[in-house]
Design a protein around this motif. Sequence first.
Motif, mmCIF file in Angstrom:
data_model
loop_
_atom_site.group_PDB
_atom_site.id
_atom_site.type_symbol
_atom_site.label_atom_id
_atom_site.label_comp_id
_atom_site.label_asym_id
_atom_site.label_seq_id
_atom_site.Cartn_x
_atom_site.Cartn_y
_atom_site.Cartn_z
ATOM 1 N N ALA A 225 -14.473 -21.597 17.888
ATOM 2 C CA ALA A 225 -13.926 -23.050 17.854
ATOM 3 C C ALA A 225 -12.263 -22.714 17.911
ATOM 4 C CB ALA A 225 -14.399 -23.636 16.671
ATOM 5 N N ALA A 226 -11.947 -22.039 17.091
ATOM 6 C CA ALA A 226 -10.384 -21.747 17.192
ATOM 7 C C ALA A 226 -9.977 -21.468 18.307
ATOM 8 C CB ALA A 226 -9.905 -20.515 15.906
ATOM 9 N N ALA A 227 -10.795 -20.277 19.073
ATOM 10 C CA ALA A 227 -10.404 -19.793 20.116
ATOM 11 C C ALA A 227 -10.420 -20.861 21.447
ATOM 12 C CB ALA A 227 -11.456 -18.491 20.705
ATOM 13 N N ALA A 228 -11.610 -21.638 21.169
ATOM 14 C CA ALA A 228 -11.435 -22.844 22.222
ATOM 15 C C ALA A 228 -10.222 -23.606 22.264
ATOM 16 C CB ALA A 228 -12.821 -23.449 22.106
ATOM 17 N N TYR A 229 -9.710 -23.937 20.910
ATOM 18 C CA TYR A 229 -8.866 -24.720 20.829
ATOM 19 C C TYR A 229 -7.269 -24.048 21.529
ATOM 20 C CZ TYR A 229 -4.853 -27.449 18.771
ATOM 21 O OH TYR A 229 -3.797 -28.292 18.792
ATOM 22 N N ALA A 230 -7.391 -22.588 21.089
ATOM 23 C CA ALA A 230 -6.030 -22.083 21.609
ATOM 24 C C ALA A 230 -6.118 -21.988 23.151
ATOM 25 C CB ALA A 230 -6.151 -20.414 20.993
ATOM 26 N N ALA A 231 -7.268 -21.886 23.715
ATOM 27 C CA ALA A 231 -7.216 -21.844 25.312
ATOM 28 C C ALA A 231 -7.044 -23.151 25.889
ATOM 29 C CB ALA A 231 -8.326 -21.148 25.845
ATOM 30 N N GLY A 232 -7.834 -24.093 25.393
ATOM 31 C CA GLY A 232 -7.877 -25.416 26.006
ATOM 32 C C GLY A 232 -7.549 -26.498 25.132
ATOM 33 N N GLY A 233 -6.938 -26.399 24.064
ATOM 34 C CA GLY A 233 -6.588 -27.672 23.242
ATOM 35 C C GLY A 233 -7.413 -28.509 22.511
ATOM 36 N N ARG A 234 -7.112 -29.797 22.313
ATOM 37 C CA ARG A 234 -7.852 -30.491 21.399
ATOM 38 C C ARG A 234 -9.006 -30.918 22.292
ATOM 39 N NH1 ARG A 234 -7.212 -33.514 16.861
ATOM 40 N NH2 ARG A 234 -8.388 -35.334 16.463
ATOM 41 N N ASP A 235 -9.021 -31.242 23.803
ATOM 42 C CA ASP A 235 -10.105 -31.515 24.345
ATOM 43 C C ASP A 235 -11.349 -30.487 24.728
ATOM 44 O OD1 ASP A 235 -8.962 -33.800 25.043
ATOM 45 O OD2 ASP A 235 -7.974 -33.317 26.907
ATOM 46 N N ALA A 236 -10.862 -29.187 24.699
ATOM 47 C CA ALA A 236 -11.986 -28.260 24.682
ATOM 48 C C ALA A 236 -12.552 -28.169 23.138
ATOM 49 C CB ALA A 236 -10.933 -26.933 24.972
ATOM 50 N N LEU A 237 -11.876 -28.623 22.344
ATOM 51 C CA LEU A 237 -12.518 -28.317 20.899
ATOM 52 C C LEU A 237 -13.457 -29.540 20.644
ATOM 53 C CD1 LEU A 237 -12.826 -26.745 18.053
ATOM 54 C CD2 LEU A 237 -10.616 -28.194 17.503
ATOM 55 N N LEU A 238 -12.940 -30.660 21.184
ATOM 56 C CA LEU A 238 -13.954 -31.891 21.344
ATOM 57 C C LEU A 238 -15.058 -31.796 21.991
ATOM 58 C CD1 LEU A 238 -11.457 -34.793 21.562
ATOM 59 C CD2 LEU A 238 -12.852 -34.438 19.648
ATOM 60 N N GLN A 239 -15.001 -31.020 23.163
ATOM 61 C CA GLN A 239 -16.000 -30.541 24.005
ATOM 62 C C GLN A 239 -17.089 -29.773 23.107
ATOM 63 O OE1 GLN A 239 -16.837 -32.305 26.787
ATOM 64 N NE2 GLN A 239 -18.780 -31.255 27.116
ATOM 65 N N LEU A 240 -16.439 -28.763 22.753
ATOM 66 C CA LEU A 240 -17.409 -27.535 21.798
ATOM 67 C C LEU A 240 -18.056 -28.252 20.609
ATOM 68 C CD1 LEU A 240 -18.366 -24.449 21.857
ATOM 69 C CD2 LEU A 240 -16.144 -24.312 20.294
ATOM 70 N N ALA A 241 -17.484 -29.254 20.048
ATOM 71 C CA ALA A 241 -17.914 -29.775 18.703
ATOM 72 C C ALA A 241 -19.316 -30.679 19.141
ATOM 73 C CB ALA A 241 -16.887 -30.738 18.403
#
Length: 255
Positions: A225-241
């Motif tokens: 999850a942290a890596a997703a945020y680092a690469a794609g920002g909040r939108d990427a983390l929301l998608q993974l969530a």
Amino acid sequence: MAGEPTKPPSGQDTRPATSPDARKSGSVPDARTSTSDDIAAFVAQARAMSPHRAGAPGRLVFALDATMSRQPTWDMACALQADMFRETAALGSLDIRLVYYRGFNECRATGWISDSAQLARLMSKIDCRGGDTQIGRVLAETRREAVASGVRALVFVGDAMEERIDALCATAGELGLLKVPAFMFQEGEDATAEKAFREIARLTGGAWCRFDPGAAAQLRELLRAAAAYAAGGRDALLQLAKTTSGAARLIGQMK
């Protein structure tokens, strides 16, 4: 586990620090208390700079407590670190800077690493040694790197805190101004560590999460999850969530 090499791996020299001696050794300089003039200049710089360059790789500082009690978790992190790179494959590239502390006043940082195999080789050569926590130096190093070249997020994995919490919070607040969230992943249930980790996460706009000792699946989800945020920002983390509980735990706390 093999001892640390006297020279860094080929192509991965440790990053320069602030003094000539530190440049040679790769050690992280001691954290220092900011003066009022330092803080005023820092705030002006933070407001003027763009925290992340368009098109640049996501940059993640991956910090680990490598004191003696942490050997099992260090080994687990070695096995899981490739998942951080894999998680970001569809989002863009990811660069990771490993920072770790151990022993007597030893805190070191690598250069930016973009290959999971290289990071795994480096981590496999580092053994854990007894010593006190040095979270202040981790935060200060992240702050320096954020100002110098941009950092998307800090991940810290540890189980203890033996420092002045007010000093840690001061540096955490500066990371918050730079929009660098700290994801504080705590192993175990130490109450002092929890109080400090929660406050650091709050001040930076990040998140605190506990995982059970030896729980590889829990830590894997949090690192992904942290890596997703680092690469794609909040939108990427929301998608993974939408599909993983680790990402949901982070996004639920972030400002």
